[in-house]
Every structure is written in structure tokens, then in C-alpha cells.
Design a protein around this motif. Structure first.
Motif, short mmCIF file in Angstrom:
data_model
loop_
_atom_site.label_atom_id
_atom_site.label_comp_id
_atom_site.label_asym_id
_atom_site.label_seq_id
_atom_site.Cartn_x
_atom_site.Cartn_y
_atom_site.Cartn_z
N ALA A 1 0.86 -1.19 0.00
CA ALA A 1 0.00 0.00 0.00
C ALA A 1 0.88 1.22 0.00
N GLN A 2 0.41 2.28 -0.63
CA GLN A 2 1.16 3.51 -0.70
C GLN A 2 0.21 4.68 -0.54
N SER A 3 0.57 5.62 0.33
CA SER A 3 -0.21 6.84 0.50
C SER A 3 0.31 7.89 -0.47
N VAL A 4 -0.63 8.57 -1.14
CA VAL A 4 -0.27 9.57 -2.13
C VAL A 4 -0.99 10.86 -1.79
N LYS A 5 -0.26 11.97 -1.76
CA LYS A 5 -0.88 13.26 -1.48
C LYS A 5 -1.83 13.62 -2.61
N ALA A 6 -2.96 14.19 -2.23
CA ALA A 6 -3.95 14.61 -3.22
C ALA A 6 -3.90 16.12 -3.38
N ALA A 7 -4.15 16.57 -4.58
CA ALA A 7 -4.20 18.00 -4.86
C ALA A 7 -5.41 18.62 -4.16
N ALA A 8 -5.39 19.92 -4.04
CA ALA A 8 -6.51 20.62 -3.40
C ALA A 8 -7.80 20.46 -4.20
N SER A 9 -7.68 20.17 -5.49
CA SER A 9 -8.86 20.03 -6.34
C SER A 9 -9.55 18.68 -6.19
N VAL A 10 -8.92 17.72 -5.48
CA VAL A 10 -9.53 16.40 -5.28
C VAL A 10 -10.61 16.53 -4.22
N PRO A 11 -11.83 16.07 -4.52
CA PRO A 11 -12.93 16.21 -3.56
C PRO A 11 -12.63 15.49 -2.24
N ALA A 12 -13.09 16.06 -1.16
CA ALA A 12 -12.86 15.49 0.17
C ALA A 12 -13.51 14.11 0.31
N ALA A 13 -14.56 13.84 -0.45
CA ALA A 13 -15.23 12.54 -0.35
C ALA A 13 -14.37 11.40 -0.88
N THR A 14 -13.38 11.71 -1.71
CA THR A 14 -12.54 10.67 -2.30
C THR A 14 -11.13 10.66 -1.73
N ARG A 15 -10.90 11.35 -0.65
CA ARG A 15 -9.59 11.32 -0.01
C ARG A 15 -9.76 11.23 1.49
#
Length: 194
Positions: free
Chosen positions: A102-116
Motif C-alpha cells: 500500500a502507498q499513500s499519495v498526497k492529493a491535490a486541493a482540487s480532489v474532492p474530500a469525499a474521495t480522499r
């Protein structure tokens, strides 16, 4: 894609219903062009709107890809190719052992909170990729989740799915002082008897 590669891929493609007499309309485009276009998009990380004019119209390519994805043909196609590689290596078609990561990946600010989510162990706000590969390194499955939605030691932490104590740490995210050092999955071993 070379002609030799296409010969291997073509044999692994699902057969259209109209060719097997199950009805339906014959398709008006070449599967090789469609597969090449999708491969180009995936390999280059290109958006659908930026597809070169050398390929079929982007709406046709997207409709082809969407239909395959929705009907599960993309996964079936991948599995068929993986089975061929395993057989060529002298192994059974179905893997009997796997490697999980498993790997954690930072999400951009444009990624909806429901999917991160927030991975408290790695202090990453984003998504988490979970993969299983066989001994040859061939992909068996891939799942992308919204990360871990709780922080270490925070409220709502449960050390076992049936646990309501909220005092332990989830398996796989590190141990806290409240989590016993046992590998048992029973609630008594994890949280202690109540």
C-alpha cells in the motif's frame, strides 16, 4: 503496437456478440486503433480532450473505453494477458501466492474530500493505493481508497471491526500503547474482555 504484439492482444480480446451470433450491430471501427488510442492516453497521462487527431474521434474512443470498463472487459482482458504470461513462464494460470503493498499519495486541493482521507501513520492527506502482485510481479488487483479517515488515538478508532471501545489502533497503521502486541483478530485479544 507492433503486428506481433497485436496478434497476441487480438487473441486475448473478448469476442463481440455479433460475431458469435448473439445479435447486435457490427462495430464500425478497428479495435486495434481503439486499443492503441487508450494505450497512448494511459502511457502519456494525456487527457481525453488532448488526444491527437491521428486516432479516432475522442468521443468514440472514450465510448469504447467506457463500455469495456463498465462491462468488466478491461479487467477480463488484463487477466487473460496475465494468464498467458504466467503459462509462458511455466506457472499455473491462477497465482497461489501474492505480495501486498500500500502507498499513500498526497492529493491535490482540487480532489474532492469525499474521495480522499488522512493517513495518520504517514501524515498524508490524500488517497491510498493498495496492490497485490503475484510472484512474477504481475498485477493481480488494485484498489484506490480515500486513505484512512481517522487519526492515531483519535475518536472512532477501533482495533477490530466489531469493537466499540475506540481505544486501540487499526491493524496496519501502527500500534499505540492501548493496542496489544498480538496478531489475533478476535475482539478479546485485541481490546481485552469487557
Amino acid at each position: 503496437m507492433t503486428d506481433a504484439e497485436w496478434a497476441e492482444v487480438r487473441a486475448a480480446l473478448p469476442v463481440p456478440g455479433w460475431l458469435e451470433g448473439r445479435g447486435g450491430r457490427p462495430e464500425g471501427y478497428c479495435h486495434r486503433q481503439m486499443v492503441d488510442a487508450v494505450r497512448y492516453l494511459v502511457a502519456g497521462g494525456v487527457s481525453w480532450r488532448a488526444m491527437p487527431a491521428d486516432f479516432s474521434a475522442r468521443d468514440r474512443v472514450y465510448a469504447f473505453f467506457r463500455r469495456w470498463r463498465d462491462k468488466g472487459w478491461t479487467a477480463e482482458f488484463h487477466d487473460r494477458l496475465r494468464d498467458r504470461v504466467r503459462e509462458a513462464a511455466g506457472r499455473d494460470r491462477e497465482p497461489t501466492a501474492g505480495i501486498i503493498d500500500a502507498q499513500s499519495v498526497k492529493a491535490a486541493a482540487s480532489v474532492p474530500a469525499a474521495t480522499r482521507g488522512f493517513d495518520g501513520g504517514k501524515k498524508v492527506n490524500g488517497r491510498k493505493r493498495h496492490i497485490v502482485v503475484d510472484i512474477l510481479g504481475l498485477l493481480v488487483t488494485l484498489v484506490v481508497t480515500g486513505g484512512v479517515r481517522h487519526r492515531p488515538g483519535g475518536p472512532g478508532r477501533h482495533c477490530w471491526p466489531g469493537c466499540a471501545s475506540g481505544t486501540g489502533a487499526s491493524r496496519g497503521s501502527g500500534r499505540t500503547a492501548a493496542t496489544p502486541a498480538t496478531s489475533s483478530t478476535s475482539p478479546e485479544a485485541c481490546c481485552g474482555s469487557r
